[in-house]
Write a protein that holds these residues in place. Sequence first.
Motif, PDB file in Angstrom:
ATOM      1  N   UNK A  18     -16.734  25.056   6.443  1.00 44.11           N
ATOM      2  CA  UNK A  18     -16.811  26.516   6.549  1.00 44.11           C
ATOM      3  C   UNK A  18     -16.059  27.045   7.765  1.00 44.11           C
ATOM      4  N   UNK A  19     -15.187  26.260   8.344  1.00 48.13           N
ATOM      5  CA  UNK A  19     -14.382  26.750   9.462  1.00 48.13           C
ATOM      6  C   UNK A  19     -13.305  27.687   8.941  1.00 48.13           C
ATOM      7  N   UNK A  20     -12.715  28.447   9.847  1.00 46.70           N
ATOM      8  CA  UNK A  20     -11.625  29.336   9.472  1.00 46.70           C
ATOM      9  C   UNK A  20     -10.348  28.519   9.406  1.00 46.70           C
ATOM     10  N   UNK A  21      -9.644  28.613   8.304  1.00 51.46           N
ATOM     11  CA  UNK A  21      -8.454  27.806   8.079  1.00 51.46           C
ATOM     12  C   UNK A  21      -7.215  28.660   8.302  1.00 51.46           C
ATOM     13  N   UNK A  22      -6.269  28.165   9.108  1.00 48.66           N
ATOM     14  CA  UNK A  22      -5.055  28.906   9.403  1.00 48.66           C
ATOM     15  C   UNK A  22      -3.883  28.254   8.687  1.00 48.66           C
ATOM     16  N   UNK A  23      -3.025  29.085   8.096  1.00 45.30           N
ATOM     17  CA  UNK A  23      -1.832  28.627   7.397  1.00 45.30           C
ATOM     18  C   UNK A  23      -0.617  29.224   8.101  1.00 45.30           C
ATOM     19  N   UNK A  24       0.406  28.414   8.297  1.00 48.24           N
ATOM     20  CA  UNK A  24       1.639  28.875   8.930  1.00 48.24           C
ATOM     21  C   UNK A  24       2.806  28.373   8.092  1.00 48.24           C
ATOM     22  N   UNK A  25       3.675  29.297   7.638  1.00 45.23           N
ATOM     23  CA  UNK A  25       4.825  28.854   6.855  1.00 45.23           C
ATOM     24  C   UNK A  25       5.988  28.486   7.764  1.00 45.23           C
ATOM     25  N   UNK A  81     -11.322  31.567   5.019  1.00 46.93           N
ATOM     26  CA  UNK A  81     -12.429  30.624   5.223  1.00 46.93           C
ATOM     27  C   UNK A  81     -12.123  29.301   4.518  1.00 46.93           C
ATOM     28  N   UNK A  82     -12.524  28.214   5.129  1.00 46.26           N
ATOM     29  CA  UNK A  82     -12.322  26.894   4.535  1.00 46.26           C
ATOM     30  C   UNK A  82     -13.553  26.558   3.704  1.00 46.26           C
ATOM     31  N   UNK A  83     -13.441  26.765   2.395  1.00 47.96           N
ATOM     32  CA  UNK A  83     -14.577  26.541   1.501  1.00 47.96           C
ATOM     33  C   UNK A  83     -14.546  25.153   0.860  1.00 47.96           C
ATOM     34  N   UNK A  84     -13.640  24.284   1.277  1.00 50.97           N
ATOM     35  CA  UNK A  84     -13.577  22.942   0.698  1.00 50.97           C
ATOM     36  C   UNK A  84     -14.805  22.125   1.102  1.00 50.97           C
ATOM     37  N   UNK A  85     -15.201  21.222   0.234  1.00 53.99           N
ATOM     38  CA  UNK A  85     -16.293  20.324   0.570  1.00 53.99           C
ATOM     39  C   UNK A  85     -15.845  19.396   1.691  1.00 53.99           C
ATOM     40  N   UNK A  86     -16.757  19.049   2.594  1.00 52.71           N
ATOM     41  CA  UNK A  86     -16.364  18.116   3.669  1.00 52.71           C
ATOM     42  C   UNK A  86     -16.045  16.740   3.101  1.00 52.71           C
ATOM     43  N   UNK A  87     -15.217  16.008   3.826  1.00 51.88           N
ATOM     44  CA  UNK A  87     -14.880  14.654   3.413  1.00 51.88           C
ATOM     45  C   UNK A  87     -15.976  13.689   3.834  1.00 51.88           C
ATOM     46  N   UNK A  88     -16.090  12.603   3.107  1.00 48.97           N
ATOM     47  CA  UNK A  88     -17.011  11.542   3.482  1.00 48.97           C
ATOM     48  C   UNK A  88     -16.559  10.986   4.834  1.00 48.97           C
ATOM     49  N   UNK A  89     -17.392  11.073   5.889  1.00 54.60           N
ATOM     50  CA  UNK A  89     -16.966  10.621   7.226  1.00 54.60           C
ATOM     51  C   UNK A  89     -16.499   9.171   7.246  1.00 54.60           C
ATOM     52  N   UNK A  90     -17.150   8.315   6.475  1.00 55.25           N
ATOM     53  CA  UNK A  90     -16.763   6.903   6.464  1.00 55.25           C
ATOM     54  C   UNK A  90     -15.365   6.733   5.881  1.00 55.25           C
TER      55      UNK A  90
END
Length: 698
Positions: free
Chosen positions: A393-400, A409-418
């Motif tokens: 849920x962090x804010x995601x920045x895009x730069x071209x 907003x970063x709505x992607x599911x978190x990655x498995x830490x392992x």
Amino acid sequence: MESLVIHRTLRVPRPEGEPGEGVVAAARLDAVLLRSGFTMSGDLLRHLAGLRPRDVDALGTRLLPVVAALIGAEHAHNPYFPRFPADVPETIEFWVDCLRDALKYPVQRELIVSRLLDEGRVNLLDLPKYGTYQHTYEEMLEAHDEFTATGKERLTVLHLGASLDEELSTLYGQLAGSAVPLGPEDWDTLAALAAVRLDTEVDVPVRESRAAVNLARLRAGRAPMADSIVDVLRLANAAGGGRGDLTRPVRFRFGRPERRVLLTALHEIVRANPAHLADVARHREQWKRLGEKLHPHEHPRLTGAAEVFAVARGDARVSTLAGRVELALGAGDVPGAVKLLKASPGMLLRSADRLARLGSADLAAAIAEVAPRVSGRVLLSLREHLANRDAPEALRIFVNRAGKAWVSPDAREPLDPALAGEIGAVLEAEIASRLPAASSVTVAADATGLTIPLSLRDVVPGFGVLPRGSETAVEGPVLRLFTHWRQTMHNTDFDLSVEMLDEDFGQAGQVSYTSLQDVGGVHSGDLTSAPQGATEFIDITLDQLVAPYLLPEVHIYSGEGFGEVATSYFGYMERSPEQAGLPFEPSTVRVRSDLRDSGRTALPLVVYKGENGWTARWINLFLRGHASLNSVETAYLTTSALVRGAMARRYLRVGWLARLWPVTEGAPAVHIGLTRPEGLPEETVVYTPDRLGELVPE
């Protein structure tokens, strides 16, 4: 070419001349350089001391303008308020004074009354006193006391280089061999050097850079270095006035010999491997336009080239790897998609986040298998990406590529830490294996905030400019910002502003033409045209600030864009009140950054207060903005979100890479710093900001 080498490397190509007694002349030149915050190294001084005075003076006439241009000292910097930072009035007081002055003149009085009756307001630009100099540069000089040095001024060392030809050869090798894309100016330099060094064998890993070298080969009638049909398209783009990046359409124009070279290259690539035809779809429209200009029908034997344009027109169909991968994922066959992507290692790593979220159990093993065939830039890019995926849920920045930015907003599911940790370990092992052996690796204290640049497109020409995400300490106590521009044809109004943001990135104040003074800040006055050049300053007294974030901004209020004006740059100085002196003192300049972009608002950096004091973080962003009337007020919502996203972003820094570096006894030492220290062993490999791109392994 000599000035180019000095500008980029701070090395002076070994001056030629007859032996003589140049000690006094060398000391005199060094004294003049000191006024601008430069000095010569011991080696350079000793070399000049052995030349005739006339040869030393000749070098000085060439060298002094170069260092002046580095920091912006070649221009006369005149603020609107001549005694700035003293005697700057309150905003409303100043506007009323301008109005009172205008009412003295019948024509202006009539215009003001008409505006009030028709619109109910007065336009500041209608007031003769507003926005135009009311004093000469000489009068401004008389209003200031002499500058007093405190010993804390910037001191930049100029080193003795090799011969000019050797320096140019080294520069050519560095630019051509860069493992990351070059900025526009470096690309142009590479193209110019390639034209005079066609017989120099170089390995060019980045395809955009390869287009610059191929352009020289094409003009000389030689076959291009190309192992992909896209290499040929990039070359055609460069020949049409582009820079091989395929980001904008160009006008293709070729002579008959050039057409044959390009068509022959396409034919040979396709005949060697027909699978290259799958690359047509990514740039279909550009291929169509190129086919119209190359006339492939005139060369019926070059059937491979004809197939390229048949696919572009849709007369032939080719199955692409991306299409097959999407079919596999659509059917839920994640292992099958991973197996397909092994044929394109770069695409596999770029798809790693998506595959990880889909539950690919063998992803780390697949990446380990293909990692040796992936460019170092892609390895580092994925490693940095993983470092920013542990905060959902962090804010995601895009730069071209052009530096335009947006956030969401970063709505992607978190990655498995392992899994993320396993992939990260694979990447770090591969990166470490590609680094050259070193007996020791040291990072200077003032360089720990440098980032490893994955692209040099955002590192614009200037002085002290660093890759996006890099941080340097701001020592103050006064931070003096400045912007200078000179219009070409039309009246052009740039506005320097500072936005103050609180802990939650909400607006906490501003210093701009609508707010000449705020807590801790003062503006030098608004200038609305620049036929002979204009400069605006803002002083920020850091210990008076309450807000923890400062965002310097340069807005185009009206007129020509950053890339259209004759001159345009931003910078800052570190000053002390007791120094007095002119608004622009060369020895206090820490940064001068060119402003060249199609956007209408520039955001070079963020200054924030941390545990160790104030720090500048480079963000190098541009906003598209409006055609006119851009200001802090119109951009606030966008800039606030961008700063939040930019400050949350984690970057790979040189200290992280130093910890991975393999240490081998007997190998040369490696030093990373903002400058090259004197006294290092000659064999030490030194990485300064102009060479940070070389830290990216191929």
